[in-house]
Design a protein around this motif. Structure first.
Motif, short mmCIF file in Angstrom:
data_model
loop_
_atom_site.label_atom_id
_atom_site.label_comp_id
_atom_site.label_asym_id
_atom_site.label_seq_id
_atom_site.Cartn_x
_atom_site.Cartn_y
_atom_site.Cartn_z
N HIS A 38 0.84 -1.21 0.00
CA HIS A 38 0.00 0.00 0.00
C HIS A 38 0.87 1.25 0.00
O HIS A 38 0.59 2.22 -0.71
CB HIS A 38 -0.92 0.00 1.23
N ASP A 39 1.93 1.21 0.79
CA ASP A 39 2.81 2.38 0.90
C ASP A 39 3.46 2.72 -0.44
O ASP A 39 3.78 3.89 -0.71
CB ASP A 39 3.90 2.12 1.95
N PHE A 40 3.66 1.71 -1.28
CA PHE A 40 4.27 1.94 -2.59
C PHE A 40 3.22 2.05 -3.70
O PHE A 40 3.55 1.98 -4.88
CB PHE A 40 5.26 0.81 -2.91
N GLY A 41 1.96 2.22 -3.30
CA GLY A 41 0.90 2.43 -4.29
C GLY A 41 0.45 1.18 -5.02
O GLY A 41 -0.14 1.28 -6.10
N MET A 42 0.74 0.01 -4.46
CA MET A 42 0.36 -1.23 -5.12
C MET A 42 -1.04 -1.67 -4.68
O MET A 42 -1.35 -1.67 -3.49
CB MET A 42 1.36 -2.35 -4.81
N ASN A 43 -1.86 -2.06 -5.64
CA ASN A 43 -3.18 -2.60 -5.37
C ASN A 43 -3.10 -4.12 -5.47
O ASN A 43 -2.94 -4.66 -6.57
CB ASN A 43 -4.20 -2.04 -6.37
N ASP A 99 -5.68 -5.87 -7.77
CA ASP A 99 -5.39 -5.55 -9.17
C ASP A 99 -4.21 -6.39 -9.67
O ASP A 99 -4.23 -6.90 -10.79
CB ASP A 99 -5.10 -4.06 -9.32
N CYS A 100 -3.19 -6.52 -8.83
CA CYS A 100 -2.02 -7.33 -9.21
C CYS A 100 -2.39 -8.81 -9.36
O CYS A 100 -1.89 -9.49 -10.26
CB CYS A 100 -0.90 -7.17 -8.18
N ALA A 121 8.10 -4.33 -5.45
CA ALA A 121 7.89 -3.05 -4.77
C ALA A 121 8.07 -3.17 -3.27
O ALA A 121 8.62 -2.26 -2.63
CB ALA A 121 6.50 -2.52 -5.10
N THR A 122 7.63 -4.28 -2.69
CA THR A 122 7.73 -4.44 -1.23
C THR A 122 9.12 -4.89 -0.79
O THR A 122 9.41 -4.91 0.41
CB THR A 122 6.69 -5.47 -0.74
#
Length: 438
Positions: A394-399, A402-403, A415-416
């Motif tokens: 979430h902090d890196f804008g990942m959904n 959606d992924c 990203a994490t």
């Protein structure tokens, strides 16, 4: 545990160590197994092979043969194996060629042609040693006459993304090849043929490993056509019609060809790796349970089921016999039906679905990785999960959802910072999963 972090100090580090233990148990070692090789006759000694473990197997075989055979016999040894790009090793007598996996390429076709050259015109005084490991089906590429390499590549791509099992994929591969499904044994006849394998197949059937080039095939052309129809695989009319004729059929059990070929020797399996990980976990004062060494199914569905199971076992009032602290270990080969254009392999797809199911619950950690060091076609072995993973996403804008829908698990875990990158391991007993509940 020497310098390794305990599961209490650093759960993710512990899981990474557990994966290393599993991989180490999957390495081929002819000497440690104490295998006895037959005394060669007066002819050629040809070592050939294909798969992600082919180079390591060839090197280990050379080392054992040097000790077991006379110097004169060892000096007669020659051969060629093909492995995936980056999985090679320098051998003394056996040449190693690298090629593409999971989709074949020209390098794999050239390697197959050279192997066919090595085994042409053999006699009963010759010995052929075939080294089989996972990935060999794509790496050893010799389409039957009338099928081009481009057509073979297209069919492989379609099979890999449709969700077909490895048994279904290899069934089709066998019937479109000059080498697979026992046809290599035909080409080696009347030479003596020995087969050694590392199993990446649920159930460890040697005739499925690398599509069984030296072993009888229990599948049929009718089975291959059924797979093509089931998944709507687009193939040229020549192939569809050819599969209706005996010309495309593979040699079967009962064929006199196999009466003089000894049973294959399976050097190591997923079970060996999982048992090694279990012993390590128990020595680390954890309860450990092997769920299965042959779990199949859609990666995301399996991940959701494992997530629900983990949540139940993590509850304080769980009446399960499996008590915390606990590690659940499993292997096998899941599949991915590609729905989107994202990046990822079956292990990260599994783990992202698992993460969605447990939703950051405290005390649950996990690792999912391929023992060959490559998850699908990416550069990572897999990934790890902790209760912080979803928030980091979430902090890196990942959904996350959606992924999941786009099969973009690699991007999420990239990203994490949770991708597991090991590089090629030069073995392959398929997926390794461990869920730590503390």
């Amino acid at each position: 545990m020497s310098m390794n972090k305990t599961y209490k100090e650093d759960p993710i580090s512990f899981l990474n160590t557990l994966f290393k233990v599993a991989v180490a148990a999957a390495m081929p070692n002819f000497k440690e197994l104490g295998l006895k090789f037959p005394t060669p006759k007066s002819g050629k000694i040809v070592v050939i092979g294909a798969g992600k473990g082919a180079a390591a197997m060839a090197k280990s075989f050379e080392q054992a043969a040097k000790d077991f055979w006379s110097t004169a016999d060892y000096e007669r040894l020659q051969g060629l194996v093909v492995t995936r790009y980056g999985h090679g090793l320098a051998c003394e007598k056996v040449e190693v060629i690298e090629a593409s996996h999971p989709v074949p390429d020209k390098a794999g076709q050239i390697a197959a042609q050279r192997i066919l050259g090595l085994i042409s015109n053999l006699s009963a005084d010759d010995l052929v040693v075939f080294l089989a490991s996972g990935g060999g089906s794509a790496l050893l590429t010799a389409p039957i006459d009338g099928i081009t390499l481009d057509e073979k590549m297209m069919i492989n791509k379609e099979l890999l993304k449709c969700g077909a099992s490895i048994f279904e994929i290899n069934c089709v591969r066998k019937h479109l090849s000059k080498i697979k499904g026992g046809r290599l044994a035909q080409l080696c006849h009347p030479a003596q043929v020995l087969t050694y394998a590392i199993s990446d197949i649920p159930g460890d059937d040697p005739s499925i490993i690398a599509s069984g080039p030296t072993l009888p095939d229990s599948s049929t052309c009718e089975d291959a056509l059924r797979v093509i129809t089931k998944y709507d695989i687009q193939v040229p009319d020549f192939i569809r019609e050819g599969l209706k004729t005996p010309a495309f059929e593979t040699p079967k059990v009962g064929d006199p060809l196999f009466s003089s070929i000894p049973e294959p020797v399976v050097l190591t399996t997923a079970k060996h790796s999982l048992e090694a990980a279990k012993r390590f976990a128990e020595d680390s004062e954890l309860n450990a349970e092997i769920l299965s060494d042959s779990i199949e199914g859609e990666a995301q569905q399996v991940g959701a089921v494992f997530g629900a199971m983990s949540l139940w076992l993590a509850r304080k009032d769980s009446d399960s016999a499996l008590k915390k602290p606990l590690v659940l270990i499993s292997g096998g080969e899941t599949t991915v039906t590609v729905k989107g254009g994202g990046r990822g392999g079956r292990n990260t797809d599994f783990l992202l679905s698992f993460a969605h199911a447990v939703d950051g619950a405290e005390g649950i950690y996990a690792i999912a990785a391929d023992t060959d060091g490559i998850d699908g076609s990416e550069d990572n072995a897999g990934a790890t999960y902790s209760p912080k993973t979803i928030q980091k996403g979430h902090d890196f804008g990942m959904n996350l959802v959606d992924c999941l829908n786009k099969n973009d698990s690699y991007t999420f875990f990239g990203a994490t910072g949770d991708l597991l990158v090991t590089g090629p391991t030069r073995t392959n007993v398929n997926d390794f999963r461990a869920i730590l509940i503390i």
